[in-house]
Enzyme design. Structure first.
Site, PDB file in Angstrom:
ATOM      1  N   GLY A  55       0.936  -1.193   0.228  1.00  0.00           N
ATOM      2  CA  GLY A  55      -0.044  -0.149  -0.064  1.00  0.00           C
ATOM      3  C   GLY A  55       0.910   1.304   0.091  1.00  0.00           C
ATOM      4  O   GLY A  55       1.937   1.032   0.281  1.00  0.00           O
ATOM      5  N   CYS A  82       5.115  -6.377   1.838  1.00  0.00           N
ATOM      6  CA  CYS A  82       5.461  -4.817   1.914  1.00  0.00           C
ATOM      7  C   CYS A  82       4.765  -4.025   2.970  1.00  0.00           C
ATOM      8  O   CYS A  82       4.860  -4.103   3.863  1.00  0.00           O
ATOM      9  CB  CYS A  82       5.412  -4.349   0.433  1.00  0.00           C
ATOM     10  SG  CYS A  82       6.436  -2.780   0.091  1.00  0.00           S
ATOM     11  N   TYR A  83       3.638  -3.299   2.405  1.00  0.00           N
ATOM     12  CA  TYR A  83       3.034  -2.239   3.530  1.00  0.00           C
ATOM     13  C   TYR A  83       2.469  -3.446   4.443  1.00  0.00           C
ATOM     14  O   TYR A  83       2.611  -3.000   5.641  1.00  0.00           O
ATOM     15  CB  TYR A  83       2.010  -1.482   3.022  1.00  0.00           C
ATOM     16  CG  TYR A  83       1.258  -0.704   3.873  1.00  0.00           C
ATOM     17  CD1 TYR A  83       1.853   0.272   4.479  1.00  0.00           C
ATOM     18  CD2 TYR A  83       0.047  -1.212   4.457  1.00  0.00           C
ATOM     19  CE1 TYR A  83       1.221   1.217   5.311  1.00  0.00           C
ATOM     20  CE2 TYR A  83      -0.740  -0.280   5.316  1.00  0.00           C
ATOM     21  CZ  TYR A  83       0.069   0.922   5.970  1.00  0.00           C
ATOM     22  OH  TYR A  83      -0.655   1.651   6.904  1.00  0.00           O
ATOM     23  N   HIS A 169       7.729  -8.046  -3.369  1.00  0.00           N
ATOM     24  CA  HIS A 169       6.567  -8.445  -3.707  1.00  0.00           C
ATOM     25  C   HIS A 169       6.319  -9.744  -4.502  1.00  0.00           C
ATOM     26  O   HIS A 169       6.816  -9.821  -5.817  1.00  0.00           O
ATOM     27  CB  HIS A 169       6.111  -7.494  -4.950  1.00  0.00           C
ATOM     28  CG  HIS A 169       5.660  -6.071  -4.093  1.00  0.00           C
ATOM     29  ND1 HIS A 169       4.558  -6.000  -3.720  1.00  0.00           N
ATOM     30  CD2 HIS A 169       6.352  -5.041  -3.972  1.00  0.00           C
ATOM     31  CE1 HIS A 169       4.452  -4.534  -3.180  1.00  0.00           C
ATOM     32  NE2 HIS A 169       5.652  -4.087  -3.267  1.00  0.00           N
ATOM     33  N   GLU A 171       4.060 -11.422  -5.838  1.00  0.00           N
ATOM     34  CA  GLU A 171       2.945 -11.616  -6.841  1.00  0.00           C
ATOM     35  C   GLU A 171       3.601 -11.069  -8.224  1.00  0.00           C
ATOM     36  O   GLU A 171       2.727 -11.191  -9.078  1.00  0.00           O
ATOM     37  CB  GLU A 171       1.671 -10.842  -6.287  1.00  0.00           C
ATOM     38  CG  GLU A 171       1.732  -9.282  -6.114  1.00  0.00           C
ATOM     39  CD  GLU A 171       2.659  -8.667  -4.953  1.00  0.00           C
ATOM     40  OE1 GLU A 171       3.362  -9.581  -4.264  1.00  0.00           O
ATOM     41  OE2 GLU A 171       2.428  -7.764  -4.578  1.00  0.00           O
ATOM     42  N   ASP A 227     -17.128 -12.305 -21.810  1.00  0.00           N
ATOM     43  CA  ASP A 227     -17.690 -12.344 -20.409  1.00  0.00           C
ATOM     44  C   ASP A 227     -19.269 -12.946 -20.852  1.00  0.00           C
ATOM     45  O   ASP A 227     -19.664 -13.905 -19.909  1.00  0.00           O
ATOM     46  CB  ASP A 227     -17.603 -11.201 -19.614  1.00  0.00           C
ATOM     47  CG  ASP A 227     -16.298 -10.971 -19.410  1.00  0.00           C
ATOM     48  OD1 ASP A 227     -15.310 -11.706 -19.469  1.00  0.00           O
ATOM     49  OD2 ASP A 227     -16.062  -9.527 -18.978  1.00  0.00           O
ATOM     50  N   LYS A 370     -10.302 -12.688 -15.463  1.00  0.00           N
ATOM     51  CA  LYS A 370     -10.443 -13.010 -16.960  1.00  0.00           C
ATOM     52  C   LYS A 370     -10.092 -14.351 -17.540  1.00  0.00           C
ATOM     53  O   LYS A 370     -10.780 -14.941 -18.304  1.00  0.00           O
ATOM     54  CB  LYS A 370      -9.935 -11.843 -17.813  1.00  0.00           C
ATOM     55  CG  LYS A 370     -10.250 -11.685 -19.266  1.00  0.00           C
ATOM     56  CD  LYS A 370     -11.531 -11.032 -19.287  1.00  0.00           C
ATOM     57  CE  LYS A 370     -12.047 -10.610 -20.727  1.00  0.00           C
ATOM     58  NZ  LYS A 370     -13.140  -9.976 -20.762  1.00  0.00           N
TER      59      LYS A 370
HETATM   60  N1  GLN Z   1       4.555   2.728   1.280  1.00  0.00           N
HETATM   61  C1  GLN Z   1       5.248   1.690   1.874  1.00  0.00           C
HETATM   62  C2  GLN Z   1       6.715   2.168   1.475  1.00  0.00           C
HETATM   63  O1  GLN Z   1       6.890   2.834   0.924  1.00  0.00           O
HETATM   64  C3  GLN Z   1       4.827   0.454   1.237  1.00  0.00           C
HETATM   65  C4  GLN Z   1       5.282   0.411  -0.163  1.00  0.00           C
HETATM   66  C5  GLN Z   1       4.582  -0.952  -0.740  1.00  0.00           C
HETATM   67  O2  GLN Z   1       3.700  -1.590  -0.167  1.00  0.00           O
HETATM   68  N2  GLN Z   1       4.867  -1.069  -2.050  1.00  0.00           N
HETATM   69  O3  GLN Z   1       7.522   1.332   2.152  1.00  0.00           O
END
Ligand code: GLN
Length: 524
Positions: A55, A82-83, A169, A171, A227, A370
């Site tokens: 986030g 991450c966040y 990340h 993903e 769809d 999709k």
């Molecule tokens: N905002 C947070 C940071 O800058 C997390 C970033 C993110 O989730 N990609 O570290």
């Protein structure tokens, strides 16, 4: 039947849908919920695991998205990304602050291979990073299980409680072993069996539709897109003639498209249903006469669709269900993921018809991404050409004709577009045959548009004053950004000479080099 579910809690990251898709690629069903979702609701769903997304915020700032600490005390495995990782550490007593060195892009990460999260992961592996903050101190009872040159806590774990926090990340495809890491979490740590597959989806969906609909009547607006076609196939398999599909040919379809839809879903086709085709071409052309402003064109086309659909619905009378081809990204993007029934404004419609007399909405594809819709379509026996068709805008060729739309211009763009797609497909297939792989230039979307420009030319020693066709071809992964595709020059030359020779009214062909942004993929 209770199905194994992993829940993704969304903190506004760019890749939240990707997280759910990757989990589903591990054959584990997954749903996304906003961080505002009450914990009681999460508990009710009895998930096998929970993933917290990235986030844009900094978790230590006031007002930043957060979640109740109770989440980490449910005994359910949690993976923070991450966040999500930073937040987990912050809530559980670790320290998060602005990083002395921010990391962005592909970064070498060193992992502790003895952690169940990193089973079979290389000791040094490339991961995608995008952060300004960092975990300067892991929470008590957490062990550091990965680091980078600039990031002392690239991953931390409390293995006894099955809590995992990772700064990168998994993903994103740039994380080379991301899929394995997610699989280690959902299959290994959460213990999911991984039995979510499309053939079971189709069977279960058919059962559910039968139970829900009983002997009721269902009405579906079929656009010919992927769809609504898959929704039609699924409903037809479930309830046969209780389903009526209305297919509106607005005269802005691609060449032969109306016929193709009718062949699959009409009488004598492979599906049992009531099929009504409305040939509304003339009606549309007369409404569009003299209209040049793009937004106004879109509006007329959308409104007219509702009117035509309503007229047909009135003839049919009251129905029990109005079916829609809503898919999961529509649900998520509307911001209401799972919290209430969401009604997609049909891409052709721009709103629900007021006059259709129905009791309930049926959205048999609302859980699918999709690519899963496509797999379900193949499972149902819908022809590949339809299942893998290119994205096509609701207002159809209306927005690929600059300026006024009329029957003559529609003919020109249909014919030019048909030639263009035919030649590109042919060249790509030849390349594939010779090289055993798709050419790097193969575009994800390619079509012809009709500019409003006329210019002087010479043909057969005579002066011409005709239209210019523009060819567009883009490479894109997410359709949010795109690059112009490098179609080989000789292919473009062939297309150009065929269009000039075979399509009356065209004397010039342009190739559009614009990327998105600043351009859009479509023209108007
Ligand atoms: N905002 C947070 C940071 O800058 C997390 C970033 C993110 O989730 N990609 O570290």
């Amino acid at each position: 039947m209770a199905r194994e579910t992993v829940i993704v809690i969304d903190f506004g990251g760019q890749y939240n849908q990707l997280v759910a898709r990757r989990v589903r690629e591990c054959n584990v069903y997954c749903e996304i919920y906003s961080y505002k979702t009450d914990i009681e609701k999460i508990k009710e769903m009895n998930p096998k695991g929970i993933i917290l997304t990235g986030g844009p915020n900094s978790c230590y700032e006031e007002g930043a998205p957060t979640y109740t600490k109770e989440l980490f005390e449910l005994g359910i495995p949690v993976l923070g990304l991450c966040y999500g990782a930073q937040l987990m550490m912050h809530i559980l007593g670790g320290k998060v602050e602005k990083a002395p060195v921010r990391e962005y892009g592909k970064i070498e990460v060193h992992v502790d291979q003895t952690s169940p999260l990193f089973t079979e992961i290389n000791e040094t592996t490339i991961c995608w990073m995008s952060h300004n903050d960092y975990i300067s101190q892991a929470a008590p009872n957490f062990q550091i299980i990965a680091h980078t040159a600039d990031c002392p806590v690239a991953a931390a774990a409390n293995a006894d409680k099955n809590l995992y926090a990772i700064q990168f990340h998994p993903e994103v495809l740039h994380t080379l072993q991301g899929k394995e890491i997610l699989s280690n979490f959902v299959r290994g740590i959460c213990g999911c069996a991984g039995d979510w597959k499309m053939d079971t989806f189709v069977e279960t969906a058919i059962q559910e539709i039968r139970e829900k609909v009983g002997d009721g009547k269902v009405l579906l607006a079929l656009s010919g897109g992927v769809d609504s076609s898959v929704a039609a196939g699924l409903l037809s398999r479930a309830i046969g003639k209780q389903l009526t599909c209305v297919f509106v040919d607005h005269g802005l379809l691609r060449k032969n498209e109306g016929g193709e839809v009718e062949q699959v879903f009409g009488p004598g086709g492979q599906f049992d249903l009531n099929f009504i085709r409305v040939n509304a071409q003339e009606r549309y052309y007369s409404k569009l006469a003299g209209v040049t402003e793009p937004e106004q064109k879109r509006k007329i086309i959308g409104e007219e669709f509702i009117r035509v659909f309503e007229e047909e619905a009135k003839k049919i009378g009251a129905v029990d269900f109005l079916a829609q081809g809503t898919i999961y990204p529509d649900v998520v993007e509307s911001g209401l993921g799972g919290e209430s029934a969401v009604i997609k404004s049909h891409h052709n419609v721009g709103g629900l018809p007021d006059f259709v007399d129905f009791k309930e909405i049926s959205e048999p594809l609302r859980d699918l991404f999709k690519d899963e819709v496509r797999t379900a379509g193949l499972e149902l026996g819908i022809p590949e050409a339809l299942v893998f068709r290119q994205p096509f805008p609701g207002p159809g060729l209306g927005i690929r004709i600059i300026g006024e739309v009329n029957a003559e211009k529609v003919r020109i763009v249909q014919d030019a577009d048909f030639i263009y797609r035919e030649e590109v497909d042919k060249a790509a297939a030849e390349y594939q045959k010779a090289n055993g792989a798709e050419p790097a230039w193969k575009p994800n979307q390619y079509f012809a548009a009709l500019t409003n420009m006329r210019s002087v030319g010479v043909m057969g020693d005579e002066r011409t004053y005709d239209y210019a066709v523009a060819l567009r071809a883009v490479k894109t992964i997410d359709f949010m950004t795109a690059e112009s595709a490098e179609i080989p020059f000789e292919v473009l030359q062939t297309v150009m000479s065929r269009i000039i020779n075979e399509v009356r009214g065209v004397n010039r062909v342009f190739y559009d080099l614009t990327s998105k942004p600043p351009g859009t993929i479509e023209f108007e």
